[in-house]
Design a protein around this motif. Sequence first.
Motif, PDB file in Angstrom:
ATOM      1  N   THR A  61       0.869  -1.169   0.000  1.00  0.00           N
ATOM      2  CA  THR A  61       0.000   0.000   0.000  1.00  0.00           C
ATOM      3  C   THR A  61       0.906   1.220   0.000  1.00  0.00           C
ATOM      4  N   TYR A  62       0.661   2.125  -0.919  1.00  0.00           N
ATOM      5  CA  TYR A  62       1.419   3.376  -1.010  1.00  0.00           C
ATOM      6  C   TYR A  62       0.549   4.533  -0.557  1.00  0.00           C
ATOM      7  N   PHE A  77       4.108   0.265   2.446  1.00  0.00           N
ATOM      8  CA  PHE A  77       4.256  -0.798   3.438  1.00  0.00           C
ATOM      9  C   PHE A  77       3.398  -1.978   3.031  1.00  0.00           C
ATOM     10  N   LYS A  78       3.652  -3.089   3.715  1.00  0.00           N
ATOM     11  CA  LYS A  78       2.758  -4.241   3.595  1.00  0.00           C
ATOM     12  C   LYS A  78       2.765  -4.980   4.915  1.00  0.00           C
ATOM     13  N   GLN A  79       1.692  -5.713   5.144  1.00  0.00           N
ATOM     14  CA  GLN A  79       1.581  -6.522   6.351  1.00  0.00           C
ATOM     15  C   GLN A  79       2.190  -7.881   6.084  1.00  0.00           C
ATOM     16  N   GLU A  80       2.947  -8.362   7.046  1.00  0.00           N
ATOM     17  CA  GLU A  80       3.442  -9.740   6.973  1.00  0.00           C
ATOM     18  C   GLU A  80       3.760 -10.230   8.376  1.00  0.00           C
ATOM     19  N   LYS A  83       3.149  -8.087  11.481  1.00  0.00           N
ATOM     20  CA  LYS A  83       3.940  -6.860  11.566  1.00  0.00           C
ATOM     21  C   LYS A  83       3.712  -6.034  10.303  1.00  0.00           C
ATOM     22  N   MET A  84       4.079  -4.767  10.396  1.00  0.00           N
ATOM     23  CA  MET A  84       4.087  -3.908   9.226  1.00  0.00           C
ATOM     24  C   MET A  84       5.531  -3.781   8.750  1.00  0.00           C
ATOM     25  N   PHE A  85       5.761  -4.084   7.476  1.00  0.00           N
ATOM     26  CA  PHE A  85       7.058  -3.852   6.858  1.00  0.00           C
ATOM     27  C   PHE A  85       6.992  -2.500   6.169  1.00  0.00           C
ATOM     28  N   LEU A  86       7.689  -1.516   6.719  1.00  0.00           N
ATOM     29  CA  LEU A  86       7.757  -0.189   6.123  1.00  0.00           C
ATOM     30  C   LEU A  86       8.856  -0.232   5.061  1.00  0.00           C
ATOM     31  N   TRP A 121       8.688  -2.777  11.112  1.00  0.00           N
ATOM     32  CA  TRP A 121      10.104  -3.018  10.853  1.00  0.00           C
ATOM     33  C   TRP A 121      10.470  -2.444   9.488  1.00  0.00           C
ATOM     34  N   LEU A 122      11.754  -2.202   9.310  1.00  0.00           N
ATOM     35  CA  LEU A 122      12.250  -1.590   8.081  1.00  0.00           C
ATOM     36  C   LEU A 122      13.711  -1.942   7.896  1.00  0.00           C
TER      37      LEU A 122
END
Length: 170
Positions: A61-62, A77-80, A83-86, A121-122
Amino acid sequence: MTIMFSQVSDMQQIEQVAALASDIWHEYYITLITREQITYMVDKYQSVPAIEQQIQSEGYTYYLMQNGSTPVGYLAFKQEDGKMFLSKFYVAQEHRGKGYASKADAFLEQLCAESGLSRIWLTVNRDNRSSIAVYEKKGFRKVREQVADIGSGFVMDDFVMEKELVPQSV
């Protein structure tokens, strides 16, 4: 400062994000990686076709960040795994240091709360001291290092950073 986060959903917005990405990457990363790697990464990850692919079939999602009608940056980001991966968070040079990172952080935390996600997380280039300092100020901590081969002889040499979110009381 009135910051708005607009979910990217049409071709005009995708083109706007891709143009912002190219400008930001070529301005910011030239002190961290080579011009050749910047061009490769923008084409591979931040071009119109790449962004379109990420949104349509990779679960990203942007959001375009705007101050009024002025685009100031974007995030993706996306959910995985709960968690959210930024994946992407970038602010244009003329808008840095004006509190947009704090607004974006609060926005992302709210999205996580609404989705029941426990962490953000990023990855960040390990030589990107200014961004690392911002993330640490926002509560992220380094959890590991990783080197990722991204093709054409290029690698991403990163810290993985993570922020544990405090559950919202109901």
